[in-house]
Design an enzyme around this catalytic site. Structure first.
Site, mmCIF file in Angstrom:
data_model
loop_
_atom_site.group_PDB
_atom_site.id
_atom_site.type_symbol
_atom_site.label_atom_id
_atom_site.label_comp_id
_atom_site.label_asym_id
_atom_site.label_seq_id
_atom_site.Cartn_x
_atom_site.Cartn_y
_atom_site.Cartn_z
ATOM 1 N N HIS A 62 -54.260 -81.458 39.218
ATOM 2 C CA HIS A 62 -53.719 -80.540 38.212
ATOM 3 C C HIS A 62 -52.484 -81.085 37.489
ATOM 4 C CE1 HIS A 62 -52.610 -76.311 36.890
ATOM 5 N NE2 HIS A 62 -53.879 -76.404 36.598
ATOM 6 N N LYS A 115 -50.070 -83.070 34.884
ATOM 7 C CA LYS A 115 -50.135 -83.328 33.443
ATOM 8 C C LYS A 115 -48.960 -84.227 33.108
ATOM 9 C CE LYS A 115 -51.877 -78.757 33.208
ATOM 10 N NZ LYS A 115 -51.964 -78.067 34.468
ATOM 11 N N ASP A 155 -45.070 -97.571 29.106
ATOM 12 C CA ASP A 155 -44.359 -98.846 29.302
ATOM 13 C C ASP A 155 -43.442 -98.851 30.521
ATOM 14 O OD1 ASP A 155 -45.607 -100.012 27.200
ATOM 15 O OD2 ASP A 155 -43.948 -99.741 25.775
#
Ligand SMILES: *[C@@H]1O[C@H](CO)[C@@H](O)[C@H](O)[C@H]1NC(C)=O
Ligand SMILES: [Zn+2]
Length: 230
Positions: free
Chosen positions: A162, A164, A169
């Site tokens: 779940h 996000k 870089d």
């Protein structure tokens, strides 16, 4: 006498100028330091709030694709062409030069999908971790990313992957509540933090590597394993 007054005035003027010069010289190193510090870019600490205003992202993506900084920003479509939360998010992603880690529950925004494919084509090492229950939903970008040759790994659990978050870089962490779906981008109240912070980037990268290894396909089990007989 008038002559004496004039002389005093002259001396006062000379003394004043000398004092001014001394103060200016004294302040010079300080002023130079300020100037130099100002030129050093401060680390990015930014928060984006959604829902995002619907704006045209075509110019942004085209420009990134062409690889030129000063591409034409003209577009004939009827959408507004200013900045929005989505365009800011896209810009931060499109700044990637070496690597991009994505750890996303749901990924179906076509603009964000295009940006990720574009980075892959540009030679950025892209790795994606996602949730097995949502990656095959209608509009999901995951199949397209795989088709483009981008490495994707997913869980095999009942629990959701779940997260996000994204890391650009190994320098910038993007994390928040936002599903990378048009539905969420245009309708939900969500927040996304953009942090250029060594410590947080390191901690999230460690978590990413941990999940990446755990979701290694060689560890997938396609059939229930036989219970050992003793
Ligand atoms: C996030 O995305 C999933 C998959 O599309 C969806 O089921 C869920 O409702 C979304 N969450 C929100 C808050 O929009
Ligand atoms: Zn446009």
């Amino acid at each position: 006498m008038a002559g004496g007054g004039m002389e005093r005035w002259c001396w006062a003027a000379v003394a004043g100028a000398a004092l001014g010069l001394a103060v200016a010289l004294e302040a010079l190193p300080w002023a130079l330091r300020r100037l130099r510090a100002g030129r050093r870019r401060r680390p990015r600490h930014e928060v984006l709030f959604f829902p995002s205003q619907v704006t045209c992202t075509e110019a942004l993506l085209k420009e990134a694709d062409a690889g030129c900084a000063a591409g034409p920003r003209v577009c004939g479509c009827s959408l507004p062409h200013g900045e929005s939360a989505l365009s800011r998010l896209l810009s931060v992603l499109l700044a990637a030069r070496a690597s991009l880690e994505l750890c996303l529950f749901a990924f179906s925004s076509p603009q964000l999908g295009r940006a990720v494919q574009l980075l892959h084509r540009r030679g950025v090492r892209v790795r994606v971790v996602t949730d097995c229950d949502y990656m095959a939903l209608k509009g999901s970008q995951i199949g397209l990313l795989r088709k483009a040759g981008i490495q994707v790994r997913h869980d095999q659990d009942l629990g959701y992957m779940h997260h996000k978050f994204a890391i650009v870089d190994r320098k910038v962490l993007i994390t928040g509540s936002l599903n990378w779906t048009t539905q969420a981008i245009q309708n939900n109240r969500e927040n996304v933090l953009i942090l250029e912070d060594e410590d947080f980037v390191r901690i999230f990268l460690e978590e990413f590597e941990h999940i990446w290894e755990e979701f290694n396909p060689t560890k997938y089990t396609f059939f229930p394993q036989k219970k050992s007989s003793h």
